[in-house]
Design a protein around this motif. Sequence first.
Motif, PDB file in Angstrom:
ATOM      1  N   VAL A 229       0.838  -1.200   0.000  1.00  0.00           N
ATOM      2  CA  VAL A 229       0.000   0.000   0.000  1.00  0.00           C
ATOM      3  C   VAL A 229       0.875   1.253   0.000  1.00  0.00           C
ATOM      4  O   VAL A 229       0.638   2.197  -0.758  1.00  0.00           O
ATOM      5  N   GLY A 230       1.919   1.264   0.818  1.00  0.00           N
ATOM      6  CA  GLY A 230       2.758   2.448   0.972  1.00  0.00           C
ATOM      7  C   GLY A 230       3.663   2.753  -0.202  1.00  0.00           C
ATOM      8  O   GLY A 230       4.063   3.897  -0.408  1.00  0.00           O
ATOM      9  N   ILE A 231       3.988   1.754  -0.998  1.00  0.00           N
ATOM     10  CA  ILE A 231       4.946   1.938  -2.083  1.00  0.00           C
ATOM     11  C   ILE A 231       4.292   2.516  -3.338  1.00  0.00           C
ATOM     12  O   ILE A 231       4.984   2.924  -4.279  1.00  0.00           O
ATOM     13  N   ASP A 232       2.974   2.593  -3.348  1.00  0.00           N
ATOM     14  CA  ASP A 232       2.245   3.104  -4.510  1.00  0.00           C
ATOM     15  C   ASP A 232       2.698   4.531  -4.848  1.00  0.00           C
ATOM     16  O   ASP A 232       2.558   5.439  -4.037  1.00  0.00           O
ATOM     17  N   GLY A 233       3.290   4.707  -6.017  1.00  0.00           N
ATOM     18  CA  GLY A 233       3.741   6.016  -6.471  1.00  0.00           C
ATOM     19  C   GLY A 233       5.062   6.470  -5.871  1.00  0.00           C
ATOM     20  O   GLY A 233       5.440   7.627  -6.005  1.00  0.00           O
ATOM     21  N   VAL A 234       5.771   5.561  -5.178  1.00  0.00           N
ATOM     22  CA  VAL A 234       7.048   5.902  -4.541  1.00  0.00           C
ATOM     23  C   VAL A 234       8.141   5.046  -5.179  1.00  0.00           C
ATOM     24  O   VAL A 234       7.939   3.843  -5.390  1.00  0.00           O
ATOM     25  N   ASN A 235       9.282   5.630  -5.474  1.00  0.00           N
ATOM     26  CA  ASN A 235      10.423   4.878  -5.991  1.00  0.00           C
ATOM     27  C   ASN A 235      10.758   3.771  -4.993  1.00  0.00           C
ATOM     28  O   ASN A 235      10.844   4.022  -3.783  1.00  0.00           O
ATOM     29  N   SER A 236      10.947   2.550  -5.484  1.00  0.00           N
ATOM     30  CA  SER A 236      11.177   1.417  -4.586  1.00  0.00           C
ATOM     31  C   SER A 236      12.455   1.564  -3.764  1.00  0.00           C
ATOM     32  O   SER A 236      12.503   1.144  -2.600  1.00  0.00           O
ATOM     33  N   ASN A 237      13.497   2.177  -4.330  1.00  0.00           N
ATOM     34  CA  ASN A 237      14.734   2.386  -3.569  1.00  0.00           C
ATOM     35  C   ASN A 237      14.520   3.400  -2.452  1.00  0.00           C
ATOM     36  O   ASN A 237      15.022   3.236  -1.344  1.00  0.00           O
ATOM     37  N   LEU A 238      13.764   4.463  -2.747  1.00  0.00           N
ATOM     38  CA  LEU A 238      13.442   5.456  -1.723  1.00  0.00           C
ATOM     39  C   LEU A 238      12.599   4.816  -0.622  1.00  0.00           C
ATOM     40  O   LEU A 238      12.840   5.047   0.573  1.00  0.00           O
ATOM     41  N   ALA A 239      11.634   4.012  -1.009  1.00  0.00           N
ATOM     42  CA  ALA A 239      10.790   3.327  -0.021  1.00  0.00           C
ATOM     43  C   ALA A 239      11.631   2.419   0.871  1.00  0.00           C
ATOM     44  O   ALA A 239      11.431   2.366   2.093  1.00  0.00           O
ATOM     45  N   THR A 240      12.586   1.715   0.283  1.00  0.00           N
ATOM     46  CA  THR A 240      13.470   0.838   1.058  1.00  0.00           C
ATOM     47  C   THR A 240      14.310   1.657   2.032  1.00  0.00           C
ATOM     48  O   THR A 240      14.497   1.260   3.183  1.00  0.00           O
ATOM     49  N   ALA A 241      14.803   2.805   1.588  1.00  0.00           N
ATOM     50  CA  ALA A 241      15.605   3.665   2.465  1.00  0.00           C
ATOM     51  C   ALA A 241      14.777   4.174   3.641  1.00  0.00           C
ATOM     52  O   ALA A 241      15.255   4.219   4.781  1.00  0.00           O
ATOM     53  N   ILE A 242      13.532   4.554   3.385  1.00  0.00           N
ATOM     54  CA  ILE A 242      12.661   5.017   4.466  1.00  0.00           C
ATOM     55  C   ILE A 242      12.418   3.885   5.458  1.00  0.00           C
ATOM     56  O   ILE A 242      12.545   4.059   6.678  1.00  0.00           O
ATOM     57  N   ARG A 243      12.099   2.713   4.940  1.00  0.00           N
ATOM     58  CA  ARG A 243      11.884   1.549   5.806  1.00  0.00           C
ATOM     59  C   ARG A 243      13.132   1.256   6.628  1.00  0.00           C
ATOM     60  O   ARG A 243      13.058   0.988   7.832  1.00  0.00           O
ATOM     61  N   THR A 244      14.289   1.309   5.995  1.00  0.00           N
ATOM     62  CA  THR A 244      15.543   1.019   6.672  1.00  0.00           C
ATOM     63  C   THR A 244      15.816   2.018   7.784  1.00  0.00           C
ATOM     64  O   THR A 244      16.288   1.645   8.868  1.00  0.00           O
ATOM     65  N   ALA A 245      15.524   3.291   7.535  1.00  0.00           N
ATOM     66  CA  ALA A 245      15.719   4.317   8.564  1.00  0.00           C
ATOM     67  C   ALA A 245      14.840   4.033   9.779  1.00  0.00           C
ATOM     68  O   ALA A 245      15.285   4.162  10.925  1.00  0.00           O
TER      69      ALA A 245
END
Length: 137
Positions: free
Chosen positions: A22-38
Motif C-alpha cells: 500500500v505504501g509503495i504506490d507512487g514511490v520509488n522502490s529504492n526510496l521506499a526501502t531507504a525510508i523503511r531502513t531508517a
Amino acid sequence: MWFILALGSAVFAALTSILAKVGIDGVNSNLATAIRTAVVLVMAWGMVFLTDAQGGIGSISRRSWLFLILSGLATGASWLCYYRALQIGQASKVVPVDKLSVVITLVLAFVFLHEKFTWKSLTGAALITAGTLLMVL
C-alpha cells in the motif's frame, strides 16, 4: 519461547508485505526501502538502549563484525529486490517466492554450516517449493 518469537516474526513479516504494498504506490522502490531502513535503524537502536545492551559493542570480535556487516549487506540487497518486486508484482505472488528463502536457507545451512538434512526437512522443503510454484503459476 523461540516458537512464539518466530510466529511473531511471521505475523510482522506478513504485515510488512501488506503495509509496504500500500505504501509503495507512487514511490520509488529504492526510496521506499531507504525510508523503511531508517525506521528499522531507529527501532533497533532504540531497543539496544532500552535494554541497556550498548555496552557489548566493545566485546564483538572482528569475525562477528565481518559476518554482521555481510549479513546487513545481504539484508539490504534482499530488501531492495523485495520492494521492487512488490512494486511491480502482486503481493500474493511476490511473498511466496520470497519465502523460498526457507528452502535456500536449508541448502546453505547444509553446505556451509554442516547441518543435517532429515526426511522431515527434505519433505518440508519440497512441499514449500511445490506450494510456491502452485501459488505463482
